[in-house]
Motif scaffolding. Structure first.
Motif, short mmCIF file in Angstrom:
data_model
loop_
_atom_site.label_atom_id
_atom_site.label_comp_id
_atom_site.label_asym_id
_atom_site.label_seq_id
_atom_site.Cartn_x
_atom_site.Cartn_y
_atom_site.Cartn_z
N LYS A 212 46.43 27.94 42.36
CA LYS A 212 45.63 28.80 43.24
C LYS A 212 44.15 28.71 42.87
O LYS A 212 43.28 28.66 43.77
CB LYS A 212 46.09 30.25 43.09
N ALA A 213 43.82 28.62 41.58
CA ALA A 213 42.43 28.47 41.16
C ALA A 213 41.85 27.16 41.68
O ALA A 213 40.68 27.10 42.10
CB ALA A 213 42.32 28.53 39.65
N GLY A 214 42.66 26.09 41.67
CA GLY A 214 42.19 24.81 42.18
C GLY A 214 41.96 24.82 43.67
O GLY A 214 40.97 24.27 44.18
N ILE A 215 42.86 25.45 44.41
CA ILE A 215 42.69 25.57 45.86
C ILE A 215 41.41 26.34 46.18
O ILE A 215 40.59 25.92 47.01
CB ILE A 215 43.92 26.28 46.48
N ASP A 216 41.23 27.46 45.50
CA ASP A 216 40.05 28.29 45.77
C ASP A 216 38.77 27.57 45.39
O ASP A 216 37.76 27.66 46.11
CB ASP A 216 40.17 29.60 45.00
#
Length: 478
Positions: A212-216
């Motif tokens: 999720k951190a990478g997507i954001d």
């Protein structure tokens, strides 16, 4: 490739009824008496004339139109078929052999970029009609060198859209960068964007929180995030905002029923055995498959199945067309690497190959279900991985998907318009219309009638330059 060699390729005139293979830079090219393949309507047009000026399509008219042929180099294509150039959405253009080296007393795996391999791959991609590709992870400096040489006219090759090293929980020099927390993810994503990354590739070892951190982080930097996932179920990742998924290997325990999950995990082995062991417990028409299809329908991710990479592994114990392709078209250093040790079936025994082939109909069924959704379905090959030779493997991917039941028109759209849209280049690539870039494929037979006809390549137009069969043969064989 020396500039003199490039000039020879572009000026070859064999096999087409025209005085010259490439018009003068300031002139126009008229492709006359040709059927335009309209995959979106599942039809081919009546005979047309397509005018190219510079690197763009300028006019489409009836065959023999005076406005189309005026002051142009005219090529009579004698009833052949014209479609947009192909787009491989999963091609590791610059990837070198996977190697094991000893550093500080321990063995380290690495995959360094290789400019010679990139040039080799580029020529053969064009020879098979691939005019654009998405490079799904690698050295951005090597990608930059390729693009600079391409822009300078030093080589013939497709346009590229590049990711940096895949972002994972462990380093693999030349291919993967490790992150351990959200702050590190932000720094890595920002650095890749500053180095020229067109998109961000996230990998199997990331936790849900880091995914999720990478997507954001990708979205903060206005880049799409695409992932190769295993433990995290695809519907869950799509709900996080993931833009795309690669490889038809959704081998997450959360996509199995509780009973089948327990049965799989009780006997599961590590590594690539999961490529078939997981499928033995998955029902492509069951409720978890329905959940996956519904997620694709809702979130419409960009997806490339790369069936060819897995099928090549499943039949690796016997001689196959994939090995023939590799011997003929793959770079010698990669071929030696695959013959020596590196494959996707390391350690597999005869029983494992038999089990892998037994689950293949399940893989095909799931592919057919996903490609029937409204998701942004594209085509990819995982080129430069074991037995996946440049160019020809995209045609084999289309054949495998056709055998799975995907309609031919849908495959052609996946290889052209859909892919261009997914790359954010749909206003200039992937269609035959005035104003679009002149990346075209001339075929001897109608590909809507049989997907194998995409291999009947008569000529390729690359950036407005016509390459005849003679020039393509040189690209294929050098």
């Amino acid at each position: 490739m020396r500039r003199s060699v490039l000039a020879t390729l572009l000026l070859s005139s064999a096999l087409l009824p025209t005085p010259a293979d490439a018009r003068p830079a300031e002139g126009a090219l008229a492709l006359d008496n040709v059927h335009i393949v309209e995959a979106e309507h599942n039809r081919a047009t009546a005979l047309k004339c397509v005018r190219v000026e510079g690197k763009r399509l300028a006019r489409i008219a009836d065959a023999g139109s005076k406005a189309c042929v005026r002051e142009a180099s005219v090529v009579d294509l004698q009833g052949r078929y014209l479609m947009p150039g192909l787009i491989d959405m999963h091609a590791h253009l610059t990837l070198g052999p996977l190697e094991m080296k000893r550093e500080r007393g321990r063995m380290v795996m690495q995959a360094q970029a290789d400019d010679d391999i990139a040039e080799h791959n580029a020529r053969r991609l064009v020879a098979f009609g691939v005019t654009t590709l998405r490079n799904p992870g690698g050295d951005l400096a090597a990608a930059g060198r390729y693009e600079a040489r391409l822009a300078g006219g030093e080589l013939v090759g497709p346009e590229t859209f590049n990711a940096g090293p895949v972002i994972n929980n462990a380093d693999l020099p030349g291919l993967a960068t490790a992150v351990g927390n959200a702050d590190e993810m932000e720094r890595v994503v920002r650095a890749q964007v500053e180095a020229g990354a067109d998109w961000i590739k996230l990998y199997t070892g990331l936790s849900p929180e880091l995914l999720k951190a990478g997507i954001d982080a990708a979205h903060r930097h206005d880049r799409p995030a695409v992932a190769h996932l295993e433990s995290i179920a695809w519907p869950d990742a799509l709900a996080m905002g993931l833009d795309g998924i690669v490889h038809l290997m959704p081998i997450s325990p959360d996509l199995l029923t509780a009973e089948e999950r327990a049965a799989w995990q009780a006997k599961a082995r590590g590594g690539t055995y999961s490529f078939f062991e997981w499928w033995e417990h998955f029902d492509p028409d069951g409720p978890e498959a329905d959940r996956l299809v519904a997620a694709y329908q809702q979130h419409r991710p960009v997806f490339d199945a790369t069936l060819v990479a897995f099928h090549a592994a499943f039949v690796q114990d016997r001689d196959s067309p994939y090995k023939d392709d590799a011997r003929r078209y793959a770079h010698p250093h990669l071929l030696a690497n695959w013959n020596d040790w590196f494959t996707f079936a390391i350690g597999w025994e005869a029983e494992d190959f038999a089990r892998a082939r037994a689950v293949w109909p399940k893989v095909q069924r799931m592919a057919a279900r996903l490609y029937a959704t409204d998701a942004r379905m594209t085509l990819g090959t995982d080129m430069s991985n074991p037995w996946i030779a440049p160019g020809i493997s995209l045609h084999r991917e289309m054949q495998l998907l056709a055998e799975a039941g995907v309609p031919t028109a849908r495959l052609l759209l996946a290889a052209t318009r859909n892919a261009a849209d997914a790359l954010g280049a749909g206003r200039r690539l992937g269609r035959i219309a005035p104003g679009f870039e002149a990346d075209l494929l001339v075929l001897d037979a109608n590909p809507l009638a049989d997907i194998l006809h995409t291999r009947a390549i008569h000529a390729v137009v690359l950036d407005g330059r016509l390459l005849t069969a003679d020039a393509l043969n040189q690209l294929e064989g050098e």
